[in-house]
Scaffold this active site. Structure first.
Site, PDB file in Angstrom:
ATOM      1  N   ASP A  29     -68.236 -14.285  -4.380  1.00  0.00           N
ATOM      2  CA  ASP A  29     -68.405 -15.655  -4.942  1.00  0.00           C
ATOM      3  C   ASP A  29     -68.341 -16.639  -3.984  1.00  0.00           C
ATOM      4  O   ASP A  29     -67.176 -16.531  -3.284  1.00  0.00           O
ATOM      5  CB  ASP A  29     -67.775 -15.859  -6.516  1.00  0.00           C
ATOM      6  CG  ASP A  29     -68.256 -17.003  -7.014  1.00  0.00           C
ATOM      7  OD1 ASP A  29     -68.754 -16.929  -8.135  1.00  0.00           O
ATOM      8  OD2 ASP A  29     -68.067 -18.163  -6.427  1.00  0.00           O
ATOM      9  N   GLY A  91     -70.212 -22.659 -19.141  1.00  0.00           N
ATOM     10  CA  GLY A  91     -70.257 -22.957 -17.541  1.00  0.00           C
ATOM     11  C   GLY A  91     -71.056 -22.325 -16.852  1.00  0.00           C
ATOM     12  O   GLY A  91     -71.095 -22.111 -15.675  1.00  0.00           O
ATOM     13  N   GLN A  92     -72.141 -21.578 -17.470  1.00  0.00           N
ATOM     14  CA  GLN A  92     -73.103 -20.927 -16.871  1.00  0.00           C
ATOM     15  C   GLN A  92     -73.986 -21.787 -16.189  1.00  0.00           C
ATOM     16  O   GLN A  92     -74.491 -22.876 -16.772  1.00  0.00           O
ATOM     17  CB  GLN A  92     -74.136 -20.282 -17.791  1.00  0.00           C
ATOM     18  CG  GLN A  92     -75.086 -19.407 -17.169  1.00  0.00           C
ATOM     19  CD  GLN A  92     -76.176 -18.302 -17.863  1.00  0.00           C
ATOM     20  OE1 GLN A  92     -76.095 -18.605 -19.286  1.00  0.00           O
ATOM     21  NE2 GLN A  92     -76.897 -17.697 -17.317  1.00  0.00           N
ATOM     22  N   HIS A  98     -75.251 -12.945 -14.230  1.00  0.00           N
ATOM     23  CA  HIS A  98     -74.315 -12.521 -13.456  1.00  0.00           C
ATOM     24  C   HIS A  98     -73.096 -12.197 -13.907  1.00  0.00           C
ATOM     25  O   HIS A  98     -72.482 -12.838 -14.930  1.00  0.00           O
ATOM     26  CB  HIS A  98     -74.289 -13.171 -12.275  1.00  0.00           C
ATOM     27  CG  HIS A  98     -73.904 -14.665 -12.662  1.00  0.00           C
ATOM     28  ND1 HIS A  98     -74.800 -15.628 -13.073  1.00  0.00           N
ATOM     29  CD2 HIS A  98     -72.901 -15.518 -12.878  1.00  0.00           C
ATOM     30  CE1 HIS A  98     -74.494 -16.941 -13.452  1.00  0.00           C
ATOM     31  NE2 HIS A  98     -73.111 -16.778 -13.254  1.00  0.00           N
TER      32      HIS A  98
END
Ligand code: 5GP
Ligand code: ZN
Length: 112
Positions: A29, A91-92, A98
């Site tokens: 990330d 919060g996507q 993913h």
């Protein structure tokens, strides 16, 4: 497909690759929230869990097994977390499914 994570899979946007097989791709990330923060994604574009169907069960399961394998290799099996943020309210922010793998520190419960 003009999708950030599809472009990462194709190598059009650089990423720090952690794992790749025929069906999945995993990379660090860009804004890590823990010492280990890896994203595991299906190579096939899928919007998210909310849109998933029974046909997607195998690949969603496979992403979790890849996360477990990475956790084993990184020796964070004392405690890690897999997270699928589903929808903007959770919060996507990228609409290619993913799985987050977070570990390497103690993780509070419940999450925020
Ligand atoms: P979400 O908030 O949708 O559950 O997670 C999206 C994740 O993708 C975030 O943790 C964010 O830091 C990560 N991310 C966004 N853009 C990029 C990028 O270009 N490269 C990488 N490696 N990660 C990204
Ligand atoms: Zn995509």
């Amino acid at each position: 497909m003009d999708c950030l994570f599809c472009r990462i899979i194709r190598g059009e946007i650089p990423s720090k690759k952690v794992h790749e097989d025929a069906e999945t791709f995993a990379f660090e990330d860009i804004n890590p929230q823990a010492p280990t923060h890896v994203l595991i994604i299906p190579k096939k574009h899928m919007v998210g869990l909310r849109e998933a169907t029974a046909q997607d069960a195998d690949i969603i399961g496979k992403c979790h097994l890849v996360a477990a394998e990475i956790a084993r290799k990184r020796d964070i099996e004392n405690g890690y977390r897999t997270v699928l943020n589903v929808g903007p309210g959770a919060g996507q922010s990228v609409f290619h499914l993913h799985l987050h793998l977070l570990g390497g520190r103690s993780l509070a419960w419940p999450p925020g």
